[in-house]
Motif scaffolding. Structure first.
Motif, PDB file in Angstrom:
ATOM      1  N   UNK A   1       0.814  -1.203   0.000  1.00  0.00           N
ATOM      2  CA  UNK A   1       0.000   0.000   0.000  1.00  0.00           C
ATOM      3  C   UNK A   1       0.855   1.263   0.000  1.00  0.00           C
ATOM      4  N   UNK A   2       2.153   1.107   0.270  1.00  0.00           N
ATOM      5  CA  UNK A   2       3.039   2.267   0.285  1.00  0.00           C
ATOM      6  C   UNK A   2       3.797   2.360  -1.020  1.00  0.00           C
ATOM      7  N   UNK A   3       3.427   3.270  -1.875  1.00  0.00           N
ATOM      8  CA  UNK A   3       4.206   3.423  -3.102  1.00  0.00           C
ATOM      9  C   UNK A   3       5.625   3.864  -2.758  1.00  0.00           C
TER      10      UNK A   3
ATOM     11  N   UNK B   1       7.639   5.983  -3.992  1.00  0.00           N
ATOM     12  CA  UNK B   1       7.917   7.416  -3.917  1.00  0.00           C
ATOM     13  C   UNK B   1       7.412   7.991  -2.602  1.00  0.00           C
ATOM     14  N   UNK B   2       6.264   7.485  -2.149  1.00  0.00           N
ATOM     15  CA  UNK B   2       5.711   7.975  -0.883  1.00  0.00           C
ATOM     16  C   UNK B   2       6.655   7.625   0.262  1.00  0.00           C
TER      17      UNK B   2
ATOM     18  N   UNK C   1       9.593   9.851   0.150  1.00  0.00           N
ATOM     19  CA  UNK C   1       9.281  11.198   0.626  1.00  0.00           C
ATOM     20  C   UNK C   1       9.174  11.196   2.149  1.00  0.00           C
ATOM     21  N   UNK C   2       8.559  10.129   2.652  1.00  0.00           N
ATOM     22  CA  UNK C   2       8.426   9.988   4.103  1.00  0.00           C
ATOM     23  C   UNK C   2       9.803   9.918   4.770  1.00  0.00           C
TER      24      UNK C   2
ATOM     25  N   UNK D   1      14.057   6.202 -11.955  1.00  0.00           N
ATOM     26  CA  UNK D   1      13.035   7.226 -12.213  1.00  0.00           C
ATOM     27  C   UNK D   1      12.533   7.832 -10.899  1.00  0.00           C
TER      28      UNK D   1
ATOM     29  N   UNK E   1      15.138  10.088  -9.500  1.00  0.00           N
ATOM     30  CA  UNK E   1      15.237  11.314 -10.285  1.00  0.00           C
ATOM     31  C   UNK E   1      14.076  12.242  -9.942  1.00  0.00           C
ATOM     32  N   UNK E   2      12.885  11.649  -9.786  1.00  0.00           N
ATOM     33  CA  UNK E   2      11.723  12.465  -9.422  1.00  0.00           C
ATOM     34  C   UNK E   2      11.946  13.134  -8.078  1.00  0.00           C
TER      35      UNK E   2
ATOM     36  N   UNK F   1      11.975  17.053  -7.219  1.00  0.00           N
ATOM     37  CA  UNK F   1      11.161  17.712  -6.199  1.00  0.00           C
ATOM     38  C   UNK F   1      12.031  18.436  -5.177  1.00  0.00           C
TER      39      UNK F   1
ATOM     40  N   UNK G   1      13.960  16.962  -3.099  1.00  0.00           N
ATOM     41  CA  UNK G   1      14.047  16.193  -1.854  1.00  0.00           C
ATOM     42  C   UNK G   1      15.177  15.170  -1.889  1.00  0.00           C
TER      43      UNK G   1
ATOM     44  N   UNK H   1       8.245  14.292 -14.699  1.00  0.00           N
ATOM     45  CA  UNK H   1       8.437  15.744 -14.664  1.00  0.00           C
ATOM     46  C   UNK H   1       8.941  16.267 -16.004  1.00  0.00           C
TER      47      UNK H   1
ATOM     48  N   UNK I   1      -2.225   3.820  -5.968  1.00  0.00           N
ATOM     49  CA  UNK I   1      -1.520   4.569  -4.928  1.00  0.00           C
ATOM     50  C   UNK I   1      -0.294   5.266  -5.508  1.00  0.00           C
ATOM     51  N   UNK I   2       0.375   4.585  -6.449  1.00  0.00           N
ATOM     52  CA  UNK I   2       1.513   5.216  -7.101  1.00  0.00           C
ATOM     53  C   UNK I   2       1.076   6.464  -7.836  1.00  0.00           C
TER      54      UNK I   2
ATOM     55  N   UNK J   1       0.556   9.372  -5.481  1.00  0.00           N
ATOM     56  CA  UNK J   1       1.784  10.000  -5.018  1.00  0.00           C
ATOM     57  C   UNK J   1       2.460  10.767  -6.151  1.00  0.00           C
TER      58      UNK J   1
ATOM     59  N   UNK K   1       4.558  15.113  -8.353  1.00  0.00           N
ATOM     60  CA  UNK K   1       5.490  15.581  -9.370  1.00  0.00           C
ATOM     61  C   UNK K   1       4.800  16.481 -10.376  1.00  0.00           C
TER      62      UNK K   1
ATOM     63  N   UNK L   1      -2.759   5.304   1.532  1.00  0.00           N
ATOM     64  CA  UNK L   1      -2.888   3.890   1.886  1.00  0.00           C
ATOM     65  C   UNK L   1      -4.351   3.471   1.889  1.00  0.00           C
TER      66      UNK L   1
ATOM     67  N   UNK M   1      -5.588   3.041  -1.545  1.00  0.00           N
ATOM     68  CA  UNK M   1      -5.072   1.775  -2.076  1.00  0.00           C
ATOM     69  C   UNK M   1      -5.895   0.596  -1.567  1.00  0.00           C
TER      70      UNK M   1
END
Ligand SMILES: Nc1ncnc2c1ncn2[C@@H]1O[C@H](COP(=O)(O)OP(=O)(O)OP(=O)(O)O)[C@@H](O)[C@H]1O
Ligand SMILES: Nc1ncnc2c1ncn2[C@@H]1O[C@H](COP(=O)(O)OP(=O)(O)OP(=O)(O)O)[C@@H](O)[C@H]1O
Ligand SMILES: [Mg+2]
Ligand SMILES: [Mg+2]
Lengths: 293, 525, 329, 297, 263
Positions: A134-136, A138-139, A142-143, A223, A226-227, A231, A233, D131, D231-232, D235, D239, D273, D276
């Motif tokens: 459930x956690x992408x 990227x998320x 970021x977290x 990718x 790079x994103x 951002x 971050x 991006x 979910x992707x 997020x 971007x 989440x 998702x």
């Protein structure tokens, strides 16, 4: 002369094997492999290949177009784009490499263990993996930045964790599938220990597929990182990085000197396409072999 | 009319003979043909609040400037004039008496009284409010109503800059009733503010926009708004901002990304500013403790290069920590004396290196803090790092988050281990003392704990003297000391930049846009 | 007698292979006749049957002629092919589980061609589907129409497949190992159904199997195939009693008998010819006990008539004498 | 499902308080408040309570729609996110539609065509960082051609949709590949199945076979992978929203991380989440309709 | 009476509600050969898997030479019973050459002279050096199955279980493998449990047979007697289902239906 032609038979056969293997590759795969090797070599030998210090901005030579002095021009800060691309390759490739290595090793172990043990252990691990899904990536990255600050380290670890379930689930299903094959049952009947079968026989059996998947994952990780840099971050200037270069050079695009933004983007695309093509190629080949067997 | 350098000269950046591009300041962009229904303005970030006690950054201030007014008004030529106070007296160095303008209406239709002024100013003293302007009120003892339209401020110590701050956010007046009614929600998206300016708060859609509408009962007919409405939109990404200008989706905006000057050429204007880009030396006991090292560092910094690379060639190498316009309130002779004959540090790497070596530089590490705010910041930081290594120091760039970077300016703990950081320092008043106050021993914004007795005595003399000429002379003396010791390294003067689309005109480009109702002057072209 | 399927000199070849998949295959099925095609795995039985429906391996070069119900299907246009498929010939495949779309109900599956090809109304199609299910011996047709494939056993599903083939009201039924995936007892049932259909509807049947006993017991004639070639074609009785080709004899000698004396098996040595292996001369030469070097590996034998049978063996005449001699002894 | 959310909420809550540094430090933004002030802030935000109590308060608060106060913006987390959610949902919705329509369409096309042209196309598309795609799209279709707005979210449904097109396309280019690949692979697999040959040999037209037997059967993996994408996608709005100057949940996440605005970060993570989990629960519920075999199992 | 090689009593196995094997008992004398016959789903494979310890019986006991199999150590159990699976394409490790696969087993069981033993084993199943050096991919089905047999024999087990070991092979190849098995049986005196649905094949290899139907033994006895004089209707159905000259499928169908109605 006979002395000169004494060759190592083992080595020769191995080289021959490689040559044969290369010969079997299709043209797109060969091109991708060559590009990847070139980019990789560039990154590895960056310190020796760079004509300029990539972090060294020459403020009297900003946004120079392609020239003899600066082959690919300079960016708004007067950094030599060619040198930055080379040096940026290091961070840009090292990050995904870390992600893939970590996630592959841990994912493979978790998946193998889960499928091999089966029962409630498998069910529990399956649930945990479900939650992780459930956690992408990227998320999570970021977290991680929120928790541990910007840079490469935290996001790489976070993304490795995020990618882990993909490998784990793949290994788990492959192993579960392979486990039901009579040849694995045969190993048990012969009296081999479970550890031996799991690590020495099952793992190598699913290994190539995992590698193919990890190769593709490398592209995704590249990718994502790079994103993250885009951002603001991820990797921070002045450390050269492709994503950061694209971000930094947006102004240069406005000023009509887009090379310093376009080239890193092109490199990102090239590397991602190359690893995807190669990964898929081997994945398909393995699947094909599977189907034939 | 002054415009940005033509695209021809810009594209040659770094190529022309002296390595710089031409630009001109524009005092006035013209008289509007008529009124407008509405125009859209871009801000680079969403304000976190419209509470004036929290307004210490470009986004909230440029909005508030049109809605809320202060006792004094800061004009586009950077002089001050009466605002909500019609008159003020200084019967003794520690007392200020303000006469409040009669018949001024708040946006809700109520009338301004001395009670509103007392309540508004007092908030800056209330620890629960935690005003960001508390430092400017450090000398205030008491604020009281001394008549229906008169307010008296008692100081603990003489403070000549206090009056000038009454032209900026610290002098803002809000309705006492609104403050009482809104409580914690004051200044937020739901409640907004209730002031006296030419525009009234209309709506705030968080994440999207803030809309102001014209206030028809505004007291000053000369600044009655031409436009019925202003819509502020928040566009963080600089390229997106430029694109929005190009497509006409946004009519204008302050702080044009320097990279786009050439592209937006005829519509970019530059105006007076009090902004100087400085590198703050936040650790005067480290490798940069010796003034000679700091001088060497400044000498090794390619400031022209920075202007060309980071600011599109728009700017002047700074010999002082304040701009010439900061002396506008001083008599002409003093202004001249304050802006000429200053110690200068022309770009000379060899000399710089020699000087640094003489001062014992041998590869010590210096930490330069930065945050990836924009291209300018990155370029300057890297140029400083370059200069450090050129004189024999070992630079280390520490990139931190925007918030942590902000903390450098407020929290001594955050500055630990940091030797240098960049600031675009603007004074909120037309007085060099506003800047030099930061270098007084123990001052709140004396980030490197700089301490020089001669400087302090000159500064104190200036603050205490109410005679403009005497004050200017004392200030000059302090300035000379500061520019020799270089606790901050002046890099360059940066004019304000503004984009005005083809639909609108009437703006007077100036840094006063942070406190002056600039939007009221915008009308149709 | 009407010839339903007439294959003549059919060769199917693909680039990169050592030998053609099918090599000069000739085969015929007449009205109401049951013909078996027998051979080991990979010999080309399925490919042969598929050609009857115009299903050629992708990328193959095809020569020869395949006439189905009077229509030449080699290089036939879509219209002709459709006509053959929708009204002349139908096929039943080996694995019923793989042959039914798993996500559709049986009713859907059966009525789809009736409605879309035959143009029946929904009610008509359903009625006909019920009737067909009854005809193939399904116990409870209305219930089966609502079921999904996974709810039926393999034997039941194979009946559904036969019913499906019958929706075309074909004259020729191509059965590609219809019972290999099923139990022996179920095999008997399926064979019974096919036999009944043949009787009642006058269907011609081409039964593909590798079980020579099955072929001989239910079919009128048997073709024996090896490495893409027909080795022997004979009436069933003749084939089992007097096998004329060494390969046929080898096959018979490989299967242990259920009754009678139990001698040691006399298997054919070696393994069937792979597609990658090139042949010159007789493809069976490498495994044949009677091979004559210089002859068998040089000349490709063609089918020659010997008694009731046709045999593709260069030494057929001598060998027949030999076995008969043996038999006499 | 509820368990997943509970576990996630706990992880998110505890992890953010594991962050180095005192949350109060972020709140006071480096000012040096008196101990009294500090205590007041601690009390106001509940930092003086023990961890389980805080977690419980947060959890029960959330169930009542109270996600706490934003540190950065002077508003409740619910209102901060709520005001940005519609545009983000519209963006995600539009992207999902585009991804599914074009992804599946290209996948079908690629499966029916020989050669791997389509695969190469989507592979390259997916390799373009979103991006970069955003920047290029904006400068070509926004600035150069002027067909679409380049910034903001617009007002009114039609206008909002108009604003969303380019960002949605940028997301689509990135995310479509997976759907295309899965569709193509799944179609090819189905195409090779015997049941397809059965209906073909029965004389059904190619289009009927493709539609009713190949595509219909290939749908399962496509639906599954589409569910996993969601979910992707949510997020990744971070971007394109940043690149298009849109103020949605994605860009809010980035600025909140930048400002250490933990309550907002927590809420957004949970939102992602939860989305998702919900979407995949729906997929699980729909799946048996697509493949009856699952119903039996 | 000497202890039988294999003594199985009261074996039961249930999957959920599905009774796979119910109360199965039999003995296998030294050098004996037992056929397990029945249609699909009758519990043949389940029985075989329980015999080799891949499946744990719900109830019942398996004694090999009087020792309970369940109590034996891993290696001892391997020495007691080995198996050859049905599908030659899946039962060999695709990554190992045949020689390596054999060597692997011998090393595990600490065979003193592995190289010689490998050659001996290969010889026993009729494989040569070329096949030994090949991976399964390079071999035909029959060759693979021989390799699998060799691998099972490598441990020198007391009992060899063959689960449909020849069903997947072409007739001509099947005959070759059957001969190999017959030879091995004669030469080594190994006990054989031969699982098959093909009565003729069972007849060729076995002395005795058990007929399983839905997990229950319906008939047992010497194979010739069983074939010539079947007592149970199911056995009769099974035998008559085998195609032969004058075969009447219709009759068998009726017979089958009658049997189904009865049960
Ligand atoms: N579409 C195809 N492409 C390539 N080769 C094919 C194709 N179809 C069949 N073949 C090859 O042609 C040969 C004959 O195949 P065919 O399926 O007719 O054999 P068969 O006699 O039916 O065997 P089995 O008893 O195993 O069903 C095989 O070697 C097979 O691999
Ligand atoms: N792992 C398992 N889980 C659930 N049921 C099983 C399992 N293994 C076997 N069964 C069931 O047990 C019964 C007996 O199966 P078994 O495989 O022993 O039959 P078999 O006689 O070997 O059949 P076949 O001839 O098809 O191989 C069948 O109904 C089968 O569905
Ligand atoms: Mg076939
Ligand atoms: Mg079985």
């Amino acid at each position: 002369m006979s002395t000169a032609t004494v060759s190592h038979p083992r080595l020769q056969s191995r080289l021959g094997g490689w040559a044969a293997r290369l010969g079997r590759l299709t043209w797109p795969v060969r091109i991708c492999a060559v590009l990847l090797v070139l980019v990789g070599l560039g990154a590895v030998f960056a310190p020796w290949l760079e004509p300029y210090d990539p972090t060294d901005g020459d403020l009297s030579n900003t946004l120079v177009a392609m020239s003899g002095a600066h082959w690919l021009g300079t960016d708004a800060g007067g950094h030599d784009t060619f040198s930055q691309l080379l040096a940026g390759g290091r961070t840009s490739l090292l990050g995904p490499l870390g992600v893939v290595l970590f996630s592959t090793v841990f994912g493979a172990l978790v998946g193998l263990f889960s499928a091999w043990r089966g029962g409630w252990v498998d069910a529990l691990i399956g649930r945990v993996l479900d939650v992780m899904f459930a956690f992408p990536s990227l998320l999570l990255a970021i977290l991680a930045v929120a928790l541990f600050g910007k840079g490469l380290g935290a996001p790489v670890v976070a993304m490795a964790i995020a990618y882990m379930p993909y490998t784990a689930r793949l290994v788990r299903s492959l192993t579960a599938q392979e486990k039901t094959r009579p040849y694995i049952a045969a190993y048990r009947v012969q009296g081999h220990s479970p550890a031996f079968i799991a690590l020495r026989r099952l793992l190598p059996a699913v290994g190539p597929t995992i590698l193919a998947q990890s190769t593709v994952n490398f592209g995704y990780a590249l990718l994502d990182l790079a994103a993250l840099s885009f951002l603001g971050l991820g990797v921070q200037p002045p450390t050269p990085d492709w994503g950061a270069m694209i971000n930094q050079s947006q102004a240069a695009v406005l000023e009509g000197q887009p090379l310093s933004a376009v080239l890193p983007a092109v490199l990102v695309v090239v590397v991602v396409v190359a690893v995807t093509v190669i990964g898929e190629h081997f994945g398909d080949r393995l699947a094909g072999r599977e189907a034939k067997a | 009319s002054g415009k940005a350098g033509s695209s021809g000269s810009k594209s040659g950046a770094g190529g022309s003979a002296d390595g710089r591009t031409s630009y001109q300041l524009t005092a006035d962009t013209g008289t509007p043909k008529g009124d407008l229904d509405s125009f859209t303005w871009s801000i680079f970030a969403e304000p976190s609040s419209l509470d004036y006690t929290q307004a210490f950054d470009y986004p909230p201030n440029q909005v508030l400037a049109n809605v809320c007014e202060s006792l004094l008004r800061w004009n586009p030529d950077l002089t001050t004039s009466p605002g909500l106070a019609t008159d003020w007296k200084n019967p003794d160095p520690k007392t200020w008496v303000f006469d409040i303008r009669a018949g001024v209406k708040f946006h809700d239709g109520t009338t301004l009284t001395a009670d509103d002024v007392v309540a508004s100013l007092n908030r800056n003293l209330d620890p629960a409010v935690a005003s960001v302007w508390a430092n400017q009120y450090r000398n205030v003892d008491k604020i009281e109503k001394t008549g229906p339209l008169q307010v008296t401020v008692h100081l603990k110590n003489p403070d000549s800059t206090f009056l000038e701050y009454m032209a900026a956010s610290p002098g803002t007046v809000e309705s006492a009733a609104t403050l009482a009614a809104d409580g914690k929600d004051y200044g937020g998206p739901a409640k907004g503010v209730n002031c006296t300016g030419p525009f009234a708060f209309s709506s705030w859609q968080p994440g999207q926009s803030i809309v102001l509408k014209r206030f028809d009962d505004y007291w000053d007919p000369s600044l009655k708004a031409h436009s019925k409405q202003v819509k502020f939109v928040f566009i963080v990404d600089p390229t997106a901002r430029v694109n929005a200008f190009q497509t006409g989706e946004v009519d204008g905006g302050w702080m044009v990304p320097p990279g786009s000057y050439a592209q937006l050429a005829p519509n970019v204007y530059f105006g007076k500013s009090t902004t100087v880009a400085d590198e703050v030396v936040s650790n005067l006991s480290g490798p940069l403790g010796d003034p000679r090292v700091r001088q060497a560092l400044l000498m090794a910094t390619d400031r022209k290069g920075i202007i060309n690379a980071g600011d599109g060639g728009v700017g002047e190498v700074a010999d002082s920590l304040v701009t010439a316009d900061n002396w506008n309130n001083a008599p002409d002779a003093e202004k001249k004396a304050g802006t000429t004959g200053l110690p200068s540090y022309p770009y000379d790497k060899a000399k710089a290196k020699a000087l640094a070596q003489a001062a014992g530089v041998h590869g010590q590490e210096v930490v330069i803090a930065t945050s990836p705010l924009d291209t300018q910041t990155t370029i300057i930081t890297q140029a400083i790092a370059q200069a450090c290594s050129d004189i024999g120091l070992t630079p280390k760039i520490d990139t931190i988050s925007a918030d942590k970077y902000t903390a450098l300016f407020t929290d001594p703990a955050a500055r630990k281990g940091v030797d240098l950081f960049l600031t675009f320092w603007y004074t909120s008043i037309t007085d060099p003392l506003d800047m030099y106050a930061s270098l007084e021993t123990g001052s709140y914004s004396n980030y490197g704990n700089y301490s020089n007795k001669d400087f302090d005595s000159a500064f104190e003399q200036a603050v205490a003297s109410s005679d403009p000429a005497a004050r200017a002379q004392a200030t000059q003396k302090a300035q000379q000391i500061a520019l020799t010791d270089l606790p901050w390294l002046p890099l360059y003067f940066e004019p304000v930049s503004v984009y005005l689309g083809s639909k609108i005109t009437g703006l007077k480009p100036s840094i006063d846009y942070l406190y002056y109702p600039w939007a009221a002057e915008i009308g149709s072209r | 007698m009407n010839t339903l399927l007439d294959i003549k000199g059919l060769t199917v070849a693909m680039a990169g292979l050592g030998r053609p998949i099918l090599d000069e295959v000739s085969l015929a099925v007449h009205d109401g006749e049951a013909v078996a095609l027998v051979g080991e795995s990979g010999s080309g039985k399925s490919v042969t049957a598929r050609t009857a429906l115009g299903l050629f391996p992708g990328g193959a070069t095809v020569s020869g002629s395949v006439v189905v119900g009077g229509t030449e299907v080699v290089a036939a246009g879509p219209g002709d092919l459709r006509r053959v498929r929708t009204s002349v010939a139908s096929m039943i495949f080996q694995d019923p589980r793989a042959g039914v779309n798993p996500v559709r109900r049986i009713g859907d599956f059966l009525t789809e061609p009736l409605r879309r090809i035959q143009g029946r109304s929904k009610a008509e199609a359903t009625a006909q589907a019920l009737e067909l299910l009854g005809a193939v011996g399904m116990p409870d047709p209305p219930r089966h129409l609502r079921q999904f494939p996974h709810e039926l056993s393999g034997g039941m599903l194979q009946r559904v497949m036969i019913a499906y083939a019958l929706t075309a009201d074909p004259r020729l039924l191509l059965c590609d190992e219809p019972t290999t995936a099923l139990d022996v007892t179920t095999q008997a049932e399926i064979m019974a159904i096919l036999g009944r259909l043949r009787r009642d509807r006058g269907l011609g049947i081409l039964l593909i199997t590798h079980d020579l006993d099955l072929a001989a017991s239910v079919c009128d004639r048997v073709y024996v195939m090896y490495a893409g070639r027909i080795m022997e074609a004979a009436p069933s009785a003749a084939l089992t009693s007097v096998p004329r080709h060494p390969y046929t004899r080898g096959l018979l000698g490989s299967a242990p008998p259920l009754t009678g004396p139990m001698p040691r098996l006399a298997p054919i040595p070696g393994a069937p010819l792979g597609l990658a292996e090139a042949v010159s001369g007789c493809p069976f030469a490498a495994r044949c006990a009677h091979v004559v070097p210089g002859l068998c590996d040089a000349t490709t034998p063609t089918l020659e008539r010997h008694g009731d049978s046709q045999v593709a063996c260069l030494r057929a005449a001598e060998l027949i004498d030999e076995t008969q001699g043996e038999g006499l002894r | 499902m509820a368990l997943t959310l509970l576990v996630t909420s706990f992880l998110v809550f505890s992890s953010l308080y594991l962050a180095p540094g005192d949350p109060v430090a972020f709140l006071v933004k480096g000012r040096s408040p008196s101990p009294d002030q500090l205590a007041a802030i601690r009390h106001e935000y509940g930092f003086d309570k023990p961890f389980p109590v805080r977690y419980w308060d947060w959890l029960t608060g959330m169930l009542h729609g109270d996600f706490g106060q934003s540190y950065q913006l002077h508003a409740s987390v619910a209102s901060v996110i709520g005001s940005r959610l519609p545009s983000t949902l519209l963006l995600v919705g539009l992207s999902t539609v585009l991804i599914v329509v074009f992804g599946v369409g290209l996948g079908i096309f690629g499966a029916l065509r020989k050669g791997k042209g389509v695969v190469v196309l989507v592979t390259v598309g997916a390799a373009v960082p979103s991006f970069t795609a955003a920047i290029v799209l904006r400068s070509v279709f926004g600035v150069r051609l002027g067909w679409f707005p380049t910034v903001g979210t617009g007002s009114g449904f039609g206008d909002e949709l108009h604003h969303m097109v380019l960002p949605a396309v940028a997301l689509t280019i990135t995310f479509m590949a997976l759907v295309t690949r899965v569709t193509r692979a799944s179609m090819l697999e189905e195409l090779g199945r015997e049941h397809v040959e059965v209906v073909t040999s029965r004389g059904l037209s190619r289009s009927t076979v493709i539609r009713r037997h190949v595509l219909r059967n290939a749908l399962g993996p496509v639906v599954t992978v589409s569910g996993l994408l969601i979910s992707g996608l949510l997020v990744s709005t971070a971007i394109v929203e940043s690149a298009f100057g849109m103020n949605g949940v994605g860009s809010l996440l980035v600025t909140s991380v930048d400002h250490m605005d933990f309550p907002v970060v927590q809420a957004i993570v949970l939102l992602v989440v939860a989305t998702f989990v919900v979407v995949n629960t729906v997929v699980d519920l729909v799946y048996p309709l697509i493949d009856p075999r699952v119903r039996a199992a | 009476m000497s202890t039988p090689l294999l003594d199985v009593t009261g074996l039961c196995k249930t999957y959920g509600t599905n009774v796979a094997v119910s109360d199965l008992s039999f003995t296998l004398p030294a050098g004996g050969s037992l056929g397990l016959v029945g249609e699909s789903g009758s519990g043949k494979t389940t029985t075989a898997r329980m015999l080799i310890g891949l499946e744990r019986p719900d109830r019942g006991q398996i004694l090999v030479k009087g020792e309970p199999l369940a109590a034996a150590s891993r290696l001892a159990r391997a020495k007691a019973v080995q198996i050859v699976f049905q599908d030659p394409y899946l039962s060999l490790d695709p990554r190992l050459t045949i020689r390596a696969a054999l060597d692997d087993v011998l090393r595990l069981h600490r065979h003193p002279d592995r190289a010689a033993r490998v050659t001996e084993l290969l010889d026993q199943v009729g494989l040569g050096a070329r096949e030994a050096a090949a991976k399964p991919r390079g071999l035909s089905g029959g060759q693979r199955q021989r390799a699998a047999i060799a691998r099972a024999l490598a441990v020198e087990p007391d009992v060899l279980v063959l689960d449909e070991a020849v069903s997947a092979l072409d007739v001509s190849i099947q005959a070759q493998v059957l001969n190999v098995l017959a030879d091995i049986r004669r030469e080594t005196g190994i006990g054989i449990v031969f699982v098959s649905h093909d009565l003729a094949v069972v007849r060729y290899l076995c002395d005795e047979a058990l007929v399983l139907h839905r997990g229950v033994v319906v008939e047992r006895g010497a194979i010739e007697a069983l074939l010539t004089d079947p007592q149970d209707p199911y056995t009769r159905l099974l035998i008559s289902s085998v195609p032969h000259a004058g075969w009447s499928p219709e009759e068998i169908s009726e017979q089958r239906r009658a049997l189904q109605q009865r049960s």
